[in-house]
Scaffold this motif. Structure first.
Motif, short mmCIF file in Angstrom:
data_model
loop_
_atom_site.label_atom_id
_atom_site.label_comp_id
_atom_site.label_asym_id
_atom_site.label_seq_id
_atom_site.Cartn_x
_atom_site.Cartn_y
_atom_site.Cartn_z
N MET A 12 -33.65 52.89 -4.04
CA MET A 12 -34.85 53.62 -3.60
C MET A 12 -35.74 53.93 -4.79
SD MET A 12 -36.31 55.38 -0.99
CE MET A 12 -35.16 56.04 0.20
N LEU A 13 -37.02 53.54 -4.69
CA LEU A 13 -37.98 53.90 -5.72
C LEU A 13 -38.52 55.29 -5.40
CD1 LEU A 13 -40.21 50.69 -6.00
CD2 LEU A 13 -38.22 51.26 -7.37
N GLN B 7 -40.17 55.96 -1.78
CA GLN B 7 -40.75 54.64 -1.51
C GLN B 7 -41.08 54.43 -0.03
OE1 GLN B 7 -37.78 51.76 -2.53
NE2 GLN B 7 -38.59 50.23 -1.15
N TYR C 155 -46.97 48.42 -0.20
CA TYR C 155 -47.33 47.72 -1.43
C TYR C 155 -48.66 47.02 -1.27
CZ TYR C 155 -46.63 44.57 -5.43
OH TYR C 155 -46.75 43.91 -6.61
N GLY D 265 -50.01 44.87 -4.07
CA GLY D 265 -50.17 43.73 -4.97
C GLY D 265 -50.81 44.05 -6.31
N SER E 251 -47.81 37.33 -11.86
CA SER E 251 -46.48 37.76 -11.44
C SER E 251 -45.50 37.85 -12.62
CB SER E 251 -45.93 36.79 -10.37
OG SER E 251 -44.75 37.30 -9.82
N PRO E 252 -45.78 38.71 -13.59
CA PRO E 252 -44.95 38.76 -14.80
C PRO E 252 -43.57 39.36 -14.56
CG PRO E 252 -46.51 40.56 -14.82
CD PRO E 252 -46.83 39.75 -13.59
N ARG E 253 -42.62 38.99 -15.41
CA ARG E 253 -41.33 39.67 -15.46
C ARG E 253 -41.48 40.75 -16.51
NH1 ARG E 253 -36.11 40.13 -17.47
NH2 ARG E 253 -34.49 39.86 -15.89
N HIS F 8 -45.97 45.58 -14.83
CA HIS F 8 -46.87 45.05 -13.83
C HIS F 8 -47.68 46.22 -13.28
CE1 HIS F 8 -47.54 43.10 -9.67
NE2 HIS F 8 -48.14 42.31 -10.54
N ARG G 176 -45.29 49.51 -13.28
CA ARG G 176 -43.85 49.41 -12.98
C ARG G 176 -43.28 48.16 -13.64
NH1 ARG G 176 -40.90 46.70 -8.94
NH2 ARG G 176 -42.86 45.69 -8.41
N THR H 99 -41.06 44.97 -13.31
CA THR H 99 -40.58 44.20 -12.16
C THR H 99 -39.12 43.77 -12.31
OG1 THR H 99 -41.39 42.14 -13.12
CG2 THR H 99 -42.87 43.30 -11.63
N ALA H 100 -38.54 43.97 -13.50
CA ALA H 100 -37.13 43.61 -13.66
C ALA H 100 -36.22 44.83 -13.52
CB ALA H 100 -36.90 42.94 -15.01
N HIS I 116 -37.47 48.01 -12.43
CA HIS I 116 -38.09 48.94 -11.48
C HIS I 116 -38.43 50.29 -12.12
CE1 HIS I 116 -37.50 46.03 -8.47
NE2 HIS I 116 -36.26 46.29 -8.16
#
Lengths: 88, 418
Positions: free
Chosen positions: A1-2, A14, A19, A21, A48-50, A53, A71, A73-74, A76
């Motif tokens: 859960m975010l 969350q 979301y 984008g 769409s970076p790792r 973001h 945030r 993306t790897a 969270h």
């Protein structure tokens, strides 16, 4: 859960958000000639970076404001949140 | 290569199974190959296999950052189908169905292909009309499709919720009897073993750090095990496509998202088919071990984490219980996640790029596993002949700018539109 800190309501789950984008994408200016490439970039192409973001979220089951979230993306991890009209 | 058969099984039983050949070797990379495939998943391994088998190109390396079959080919819900309405998807997938039917013999490896049929449930008259249209389109493309009414569905899956006062009553459904499931790991291992036996080097634990491009032509890659030259390089890295694209200064119509799946504790056989819920996004089948295999929506935001988040799982399983109430009695055995290369129209990309010698295979969204053989076959053709095959001509990279999108469901990365 975010858990996302809404700039208007504070830390919320969350489940209250939708979301939206990539928030770094800029719509081409209105009432000006737009090339196919510019429109393509705006509508379809995403980095769409790792990692970090910047993205839009909509506090749809809360204050209904759009916000920006920084945030990872790897992992969270959420570094910061902003109002939608704040420049980051 | 040792052939697998009941005789070799018996023979090896006498030596306590200690003398089997290795299924594939663990070579160090050579300094140059004719073709390098980046990504040792199902699609990459299949591509290498068809390069060797169909095009006699055997000086090939597969470069895999982790271990082969450790990504989405080992994380999916094993569903194989070709129930698409549009020609591009239908013909491509049906070509794949033929390869699936022959795969165990072709690879001399039991992939346990089980054509048990898939049923897409409909929950309104409008949805029945849409399925009837899709079914007709499928049949025009030579794909089997049967429209079933409520009573016919009830005979096949009586344990579904057929009570009168449910929110989403079952009106009927569309069935593709020839669809089914397969043992996903076996697909990766079967392709790996055959590719290896034909001379392909499978190089694991080797990360691609960068690319050498000069004058618009690919020259090779830089990896954690040294530089490797090649005139042709194919990218088959699914959810990691954007990471490699960034190293190539390319921006793609792809976002990486997380998709979860889960299995319940094993139970006695109850479900013979694959069944999907039509009023949301949930699908379910029963594995040979008896586990209910389930999946559904994306987590919904860009993610590379390879593990899921509970709100989505709860949402997906709520749909599952609406369809099959008995699921609420089961304990969950495992949940996991994989990272999906979500294209903007929900259909894949198999194409050349603006860099000569660099080929792209990505955008598989929810449906990468079933496409494994057809994707490998057409990608091998595209690389070997330097031109797309008519089966993957619709899966072009520039279709987004030219407006030739394949509007199968039209969701792509924006799952909230539904």
């Amino acid at each position: 859960m975010l858990y996302i800190k809404c700039p208007y309501c504070g830390l919320r789950s969350q489940n209250e958000f939708a979301y939206g984008g990539d928030a770094t994408i800029k719509r081409p200016n209105l009432n000006q000639e737009v090339s196919n490439t510019e429109w393509d970039n705006f509508v379809y192409l995403r980095k769409s970076p790792r990692g970090r973001h910047l993205e839009f979220w909509h506090h749809i089951s809360g204050c209904r404001q759009w916000i920006k979230v920084d945030r990872d993306t790897a992992t969270h991890e959420i570094f910061n949140t902003y109002k939608a009209n704040e420049e980051v | 290569m040792q052939k697998y058969s009941v005789f070799s099984l018996i023979k090896n039983a006498f030596s306590n199974h200690k003398n089997w050949d290795v299924a594939w070797k663990d070579p160090s990379p050579k300094s140059e190959y004719d073709v390098i495939i980046i990504g040792g998943g199902g699609h990459g391994l299949a591509t290498a296999y068809y390069l060797a088998k169909e095009h006699n190109i055997t000086n090939v390396a597969i470069i895999e950052k982790g271990w082969i079959g450790g990504g989405n080919v080992g994380r999916n819900t094993t569903i194989i189908r070709s129930n698409y309405m549009h020609d591009e998807n239908g013909l491509f997938s049906e070509f794949g169905m033929d390869l699936w039917r022959k795969m165990s013999q072709d690879l001399n490896y039991n992939v346990m292909f089980s054509p048990r049929g898939i049923i897409n449930l409909a929950h309104s008259d409008a949805q029945m009309n849409a399925y009837s249209r899709r079914g007709n389109s499928m049949r025009l493309n030579g794909i089997d499709a049967v429209l079933l009414n409520r009573e016919e569905i009830k005979k096949i899956i009586p344990m579904a919720d057929f009570s009168e006062n449910v929110r989403f009553p079952i009106f009927g459904g569309l069935m593709q009897p020839s669809a089914g499931t397969a043992r996903h790991d076996a697909v990766a291992w079967g392709y790996a073993r055959q590719a290896d036996s034909m001379g392909v080097d499978i190089i694991q634990n080797c990360e691609v750090i960068g690319f050498d491009v000069s004058n618009g032509q690919i020259k090779g890659i830089r990896t954690s095990k040294g530089n490797i030259k090649a005139k042709k390089i194919g990218l088959c890295v699914a959810g990691s496509t954007n990471i490699l694209a960034e190293k190539l200064n390319m921006t793609l119509p792809i976002e990486t998202h997380l998709l979860q799946a889960c299995v319940s504790e094993p139970i006695k056989p109850i479900l013979d088919n694959v069944v999907t819920f039509g009023a949301g996004h949930f699908y379910c089948s029963q594995s040979d071990k008896g586990e209910m295999v389930m999946g559904g929506d994306l987590d919904g935001y860009n993610s590379y984490s390879q593990r899921g988040n509970l709100p989505t799982l709860q949402h997906v399983l709520t749909e599952g219980i609406a369809m099959f109430p008995f699921l609420s009695k089961l304990k969950m055995l495992r949940t996991w996640g994989g990272i999906m290369d979500m294209s903007m129209d929900g259909s894949p990309i198999i194409d050349k790029t603006h860099i000569k010698g660099l080929y792209l295979n990505c955008g598989w969204c929810y449906g990468g596993f079933k496409a494994t053989p057809a994707s490998g076959w057409t990608f091998a053709h595209t690389i070997a002949q330097d031109r797309v095959h008519k089966l993957n001509a619709g899966y072009s990279l520039n279709r987004f700018s030219t407006g030739h999108l394949i509007d199968e469901k039209g969701l792509g990365t924006k799952t909230w539109i539904s």
